[in-house]
Each structure stands twice: as C-alpha cells, then as structure tokens.
Design an enzyme around this catalytic site. Structure first.
Site, mmCIF file in Angstrom:
data_model
loop_
_atom_site.group_PDB
_atom_site.id
_atom_site.type_symbol
_atom_site.label_atom_id
_atom_site.label_comp_id
_atom_site.label_asym_id
_atom_site.label_seq_id
_atom_site.Cartn_x
_atom_site.Cartn_y
_atom_site.Cartn_z
ATOM 1 N N GLU A 189 -0.058 16.692 10.635
ATOM 2 C CA GLU A 189 -1.340 16.658 9.928
ATOM 3 C C GLU A 189 -1.983 15.331 10.279
ATOM 4 O OE1 GLU A 189 -1.068 17.333 5.636
ATOM 5 O OE2 GLU A 189 -2.849 16.062 5.573
ATOM 6 N N CYS A 207 -5.716 12.894 2.493
ATOM 7 C CA CYS A 207 -6.133 13.682 3.659
ATOM 8 C C CYS A 207 -7.289 14.589 3.300
ATOM 9 C CB CYS A 207 -4.961 14.490 4.197
ATOM 10 S SG CYS A 207 -3.964 15.184 2.894
HETATM 11 P P1 NAP Z 1 0.708 6.338 11.371
HETATM 12 O O1 NAP Z 1 0.365 5.065 12.023
HETATM 13 O O2 NAP Z 1 0.269 7.571 12.049
HETATM 14 O O3 NAP Z 1 2.299 6.346 11.150
HETATM 15 C C1 NAP Z 1 2.974 7.378 10.425
HETATM 16 C C2 NAP Z 1 4.456 7.319 10.755
HETATM 17 O O4 NAP Z 1 4.657 7.700 12.113
HETATM 18 C C3 NAP Z 1 5.080 5.928 10.640
HETATM 19 O O5 NAP Z 1 6.420 6.074 10.238
HETATM 20 C C4 NAP Z 1 4.998 5.400 12.041
HETATM 21 O O6 NAP Z 1 5.969 4.429 12.329
HETATM 22 C C5 NAP Z 1 5.251 6.644 12.856
HETATM 23 N N1 NAP Z 1 4.608 6.582 14.170
HETATM 24 C C6 NAP Z 1 3.289 6.426 14.416
HETATM 25 N N2 NAP Z 1 3.059 6.455 15.739
HETATM 26 C C7 NAP Z 1 4.244 6.648 16.334
HETATM 27 C C8 NAP Z 1 4.667 6.756 17.683
HETATM 28 N N3 NAP Z 1 3.804 6.689 18.677
HETATM 29 N N4 NAP Z 1 5.970 6.925 17.923
HETATM 30 C C9 NAP Z 1 6.864 6.984 16.927
HETATM 31 N N5 NAP Z 1 6.533 6.877 15.627
HETATM 32 C C10 NAP Z 1 5.245 6.718 15.330
HETATM 33 O O7 NAP Z 1 0.111 6.418 9.893
HETATM 34 P P2 NAP Z 1 0.076 5.334 8.712
HETATM 35 O O8 NAP Z 1 0.902 4.152 9.047
HETATM 36 O O9 NAP Z 1 0.429 6.051 7.499
HETATM 37 O O10 NAP Z 1 -1.445 4.920 8.622
HETATM 38 C C11 NAP Z 1 -2.230 4.566 9.739
HETATM 39 C C12 NAP Z 1 -3.495 5.382 9.775
HETATM 40 O O11 NAP Z 1 -3.168 6.778 9.781
HETATM 41 C C13 NAP Z 1 -4.404 5.244 8.566
HETATM 42 O O12 NAP Z 1 -5.218 4.114 8.628
HETATM 43 C C14 NAP Z 1 -5.170 6.537 8.589
HETATM 44 O O13 NAP Z 1 -6.247 6.443 9.465
HETATM 45 C C15 NAP Z 1 -4.171 7.540 9.115
HETATM 46 N N6 NAP Z 1 -3.560 8.354 8.043
HETATM 47 C C16 NAP Z 1 -4.094 9.561 7.787
HETATM 48 C C17 NAP Z 1 -3.548 10.335 6.796
HETATM 49 C C18 NAP Z 1 -4.108 11.674 6.497
HETATM 50 O O14 NAP Z 1 -3.579 12.349 5.643
HETATM 51 N N7 NAP Z 1 -5.162 12.085 7.148
HETATM 52 C C19 NAP Z 1 -2.469 9.913 6.037
HETATM 53 C C20 NAP Z 1 -1.922 8.662 6.332
HETATM 54 C C21 NAP Z 1 -2.484 7.906 7.345
HETATM 55 P P3 NAP Z 1 5.651 2.857 12.095
HETATM 56 O O15 NAP Z 1 4.823 2.759 10.896
HETATM 57 O O16 NAP Z 1 7.003 2.228 12.028
HETATM 58 O O17 NAP Z 1 4.888 2.379 13.233
#
Ligand code: NAP
Length: 528
Positions: free
Chosen positions: A263, A300
C-alpha cells in the site's frame, strides 16, 4: 522489554550494532537498546518458519483461532506499558492509541471467528459423473491453502494496528502462514513489547515456535534479505511509493518471484457536488477540516484532494475551511523523517504555477519538535490537469482544493488522478441522479466509494475494501483491512479422484468441519 530480535519465538543472542528509539516530540533517546539483525538471523528465522509451516498449516482451525485470541489477550494485558511506550515513540496521543489497541485486538478476534467458522477456505466440490457421455467426469475438489512464510513490514503510521500484530500479521497467521516481521524503526519498543506478547501466546497455545520471528534494523539490509530469501513466499508493506516499489522489484527479480502486497499512498479525492455545497457549506467545511487534521494527516485515507465546481456556497465553504485550518493545533509527526518529508513536499507544492496558499495553522507548539502545520492550498482545474506533480501524496495535514469551472472540468479532474484507496462524494438528496456518467467512471479509479462521508476511518469488517488501483496499491484485487485480507496469503489447490481419507477435512465427503461448501453448484453445509 528486550531489544534482541526474536527468532522462532526465542530471544536471539546479539552483538554488534545497536540503536535506540527516539521520542519525536522531544528528540530524546528512549531507554532500550535494539540490535541490528545479521544474515544468520534472517536465515534462522526463515528456516524455522518453513519447518513450522508444515505442521501449522495442518493445525485444527479451532486451535489456530485460539492462538489468535491468545495473542489479542496478551497484547491487551500489556495495558498502559504499551500505550505509554507507543505514545513516546510515535507522538500519537493516548486516546488514539487506546482506540488503535482495541482495533488491533478486535481484528485478531475477528480473524479468529472467521477461521473457527471455517467456510473461508472456499471449498468447491464437483462430484464424479462416471456415466457422463462422451467422457466421464472425474471427482474434483478444490480449496484454498496457505502460501508459506510471510514477511511483514510494520507501518509507521499505525504502531499497533498495522505493525507487529496488526492486520497483515493477523491475516497471515489466520491463513496458516508463519510470519517474520521487520520492525519499523520509528517504534522499536512498541514492536518489542508486542513481539513478547506473541511469544507468550505461542507458549500458551502450543503452536510451533517457528510461526513468529521479529527482526530489527536501522536500514534496508534486513528487509532486502528477507524479501530475497528463497523461503519467503509473500510480503506485505505499507509506506512510501519508493519503498514499496523497491520491494516489489526485489521480489520480481528473484529466481522464484513472489507476491508483494504494497500500500503506497493515495490522495483520496473528495468530490463536493454543487447542491451539497450550496446547502451546507459550513458543515461540509468542518467535516473536511476535521478529516484533514486527524492524526496530523498521517493516514493513508487522508483527504489530500478536494474538488468543487465554482458555484454558490463555494466561497463560504472555503472561508470556513480556511478558518478551521488556521485553528488546527500543530501535532507531533511520527518521525523526524516523516516531518521532513511533509515540509519539503508541502513547500514544493506551493512553488508550482497557479497554486495559492489559502490557509495554514497558526497554532504552532514551539516547545515540541516535529510539529505539523496544517495547510490548505488552492488551484484551478486547468492548472491541476496540466501538472502531474500536484497529483502526488503529501503525507500529513495538507489538502489541495481544485476548483473546476463546470462539471465537465470536474469529471476531467477525476479522470486524471491516479488509482485511489477511496473516493468520497458529498451530494444533496437526489443530486447524484444528475451525474450518472461521473458515477459510472468512479469504480475504475478506487477501491472504496463513500457517499456523504470522509475517507478517514476504515471500519474493520468483512465487507471492507482497503486497496485500490495502482499506485494506491500494487494489486487492486486484494484488501489489507477486513476478513478478506486473508486471501492474500492463500492459493487454490484441486484434488482429482483422491481417496476420501487422504483429503483435507474441508473436502471430505462427510464434511466433518461442518463448513459451507459448493457441492455440485449448490451451497450447503451438509455432508454428501
Ligand atoms: P517507508 O520509508 O516506505 O518505510 C517503510 C518500511 O519499509 C520501513 O521499515 C523501511 O525501513 C522499509 N523500507 C523502505 N524502503 C526500503 C527498501 N528500499 N528496502 C528495504 N526496506 C525498505 O515509510 P515510512 O518510514 O513509514 O515513511 C516515509 C514516507 O512514506 C512518509 O513520509 C509518507 O510519505 C509515506 N507513508 C505513506 C503511508 C500511507 O499509508 N500512504 C504510510 C506511511 C508512510 P527503514 O525505515 O529501516 O528504512
């Protein structure tokens, strides 16, 4: 609370790199060291999960249901310790987290009820017709079986309901799949506490220990290894488009590609029809403002796009909404990274041609860090249609009001947006009858259509669809909320001309489980 990873329900010995959780409101480190998992930990977790799968998938449905209920009880028993830690790590207020705890335990119990009832396995039986001409028909019996070990990436924005024992874990365990969780680094202690509760439930329920592992990391290595490992059979993820896309690519590049259910963001358009705005401009504005600001916009289903036609009532709607946004108190965002993303994306939005700031919050708490400032910006439909950057999610309390000159332009705006989790329509009684063409198109854009309601607030129930066309999710056939989320972790198998005694109970002639089955095209819960 222990920060060692949990491998097959046992705390692993750890050494090497450790890190700590941070309180996003104060910037202070919180107590407890958490250790980065090593390659061997990933290997052991997946070996144990694969071994456990062999017996866990055969476990009687009532025992599996009992296990889920025990997890719910153990998490609930953590009480204030869990709420306080989750609040310190996420900046989310206590009341919200108590609600989320109820949702988390509630969904575990909902899945328990579903599997105890048992008909979800979708048993279909076409009995043999040995005398059929020109060829006899064989006896064919089909049902859903679990895929195998599932890797769950905890989401940052629901430290309980979409994390270690959240909907993904609950539905995978319900399906009969062992789970390996990669903890989200923004709530390490919360993850550890919930992990310990699952371990207790495993001991209490007597299920194989390999059904659960929990790994910590402060970067991408562990997550990448988990997705690439040949024993992993499916992955779930909630987060950024970038993160989700990276994991999908990794899963596709494997020698055996596997499904990733990701998602990845949605702007959840709210269409304000002219008569609705003319009738209740202030009421609608209040509803929109409350939904935009809820949980600092970190949902989300946050309404990131409001679409209206330039019509009587619009100015009043806009003025009320602007007032409410100005009055919105700042709130601590989930992590410094999410706060930084919000600020930069919100600022970039304002640089585009035709985008004007309508209002922003004046209630900034400068004693605390990572404070969100709610914002409403405005753009014409023409400018919105010509700039795809304006269609992207700004994760936080930010919404863009698109003003169309007529209904044709409003329909063009809806046609132009990406796939969405939700679309809401605010309409006066009888008003929808005038817009049948618009309504016909909407199902192609979204997973959930809401009439006269805001998108925030996702009911956990059997009929819920939380998943939509790309890029809101990468597979719109499935949901991550509600009982049908279990279908992500199963596949159909058919048994042809098999001996009754060797068939799974769900397919045996006498129907020992008493479940509903489709037998020769008739739904029945009787034996043959
Ligand atoms: P994220 O950066 O996408 O990370 C989510 C999880 O996936 C974390 O455990 C992260 O690890 C891991 N991850 C991310 N990229 C990866 C990769 N290339 N390889 C392996 N693991 C990976 O999300 P977030 O930290 O929750 O928030 C960042 C941004 O995501 C927010 O600013 C927002 O824009 C978006 N977000 C959207 C929603 C939604 O429901 N639409 C919800 C949450 C976040 P690490 O953190 O250890 O790097």
């Amino acid at each position: 609370m222990r920060g060692n990873h949990i491998i097959c329900s046992a705390y692993a010995e750890t050494a090497g790199k450790s890190f700590r959780a941070v309180n996003p409101a104060t910037g202070q480190e919180l107590a407890g060291d958490f250790y980065k998992a090593e390659v061997l930990d990933v290997e052991n977790a997946l070996k144990g999960a694969t071994l456990a799968y062999q017996s866990y998938k055969e476990l009687h449905k009532d025992l599996r249901a009992g296990f889920l209920r025990n997890i719910a009880d153990e998490i609930f028993a953590l009480g204030d310790q869990l709420i306080n830690r989750a609040s310190a790590e996420s900046g989310l207020p206590e009341a919200r987290l108590r609600g989320e705890l109820g949702r988390t335990t509630g969904q575990l119990r909902l899945f328990a009820d579903q599997i105890a009832e048992g008909s979800w396995v979708d048993a279909i039986i076409d009995t043999a017709q040995p005398d059929r001409q020109p060829l006899p028909r064989p006896d064919i019996r089909r049902m859903l079986v679990p895929l195998g070990p599932v890797v769950v990436f905890g989401a940052s924005n629901f430290p309980l309901a979409f994390s270690v024992a959240g909907g993904d874990t609950a539905s995978a365990l319900a399906a009969g799949c062992p789970v390996i969780v990669k903890a989200h680094p923004a709530h390490l202690g919360t993850s550890a506490l919930v992990g310990a509760a699952i371990v207790k439930a495993i001991e209490k329920s007597g299920v194989p220990k390999g059904v659960f592992s929990l790994l910590f990391d402060d970067g991408y290595t562990v997550g990448e290894q988990l997705v690439k490992h040949p024993y992993t059979k499916a992955v779930t993820f909630t987060g950024s488009f970038k993160g989700g896309s990276a994991l999908i690519s990794l899963a596709q590049e494997r020698a055996e590609p596997i499904p990733v259910f990701a998602e990845m963001g949605s702007i959840n358009p709210v269409i304000l029809l002219p008569q609705a705005i003319a009738n209740k401009p202030e009421e609608l504005a209040q509803q929109c403002a409350a939904s935009i600001a809820l949980g600092a916009g970190q949902f989300c289903t946050n309404p990131g796009l409001l679409i209206a036609v330039n019509s009587p009532g619009l100015e009043k709607f806009k003025a009320t909404l602007a007032d409410k946004i100005r009055e919105t108190p700042s709130a601590t965002m989930l992590s410094p990274g999410i706060y930084a993303n919000y600020n930069s994306r919100s600022a970039v939005m304002l640089k585009w041609d035709g985008v004007d700031l309508v209002a922003e919050s004046r209630q900034l708490n400068d004693q605390l860090q990572n404070q969100s400032v709610a914002r409403l910006v405005e753009v014409s439909a023409t400018d919105f249609l010509s700039n795809k950057e304006l269609h992207e999610e700004v994760f936080g309390p930010h919404s863009i009001l698109v003003i169309a000159e007529n209904m044709t332009e409003l329909e063009d705006v809806i046609h132009s947006v990406n796939g969405q989790l939700t679309i809401s329509l605010m309409a006066a009684p009888g008003e929808l009858e005038n817009y049948s063409a618009l309504l016909n198109d909407l199902t192609g854009k979204t997973g959930r259509l809401i009439l006269n309601g805001m998108p925030t607030g996702v009911e956990v129930c059997s009929a819920m669809q939380h998943g939509g066309p790309y890029p809101s999710t990468n597979d719109s056939r499935f949901t991550s909320v509600g009982t049908t989320a279990i279908h992500r972790f199963v596949r159909p198998v058919a048994w042809q001309d098999w001996e009754d005694a060797l068939l799974p109970d769900a397919l045996k002639a006498k129907n020992p489980l008493g479940i509903y089955r489709m037998v020769d095209q008739k739904l029945t819960n009787h034996g043959q």
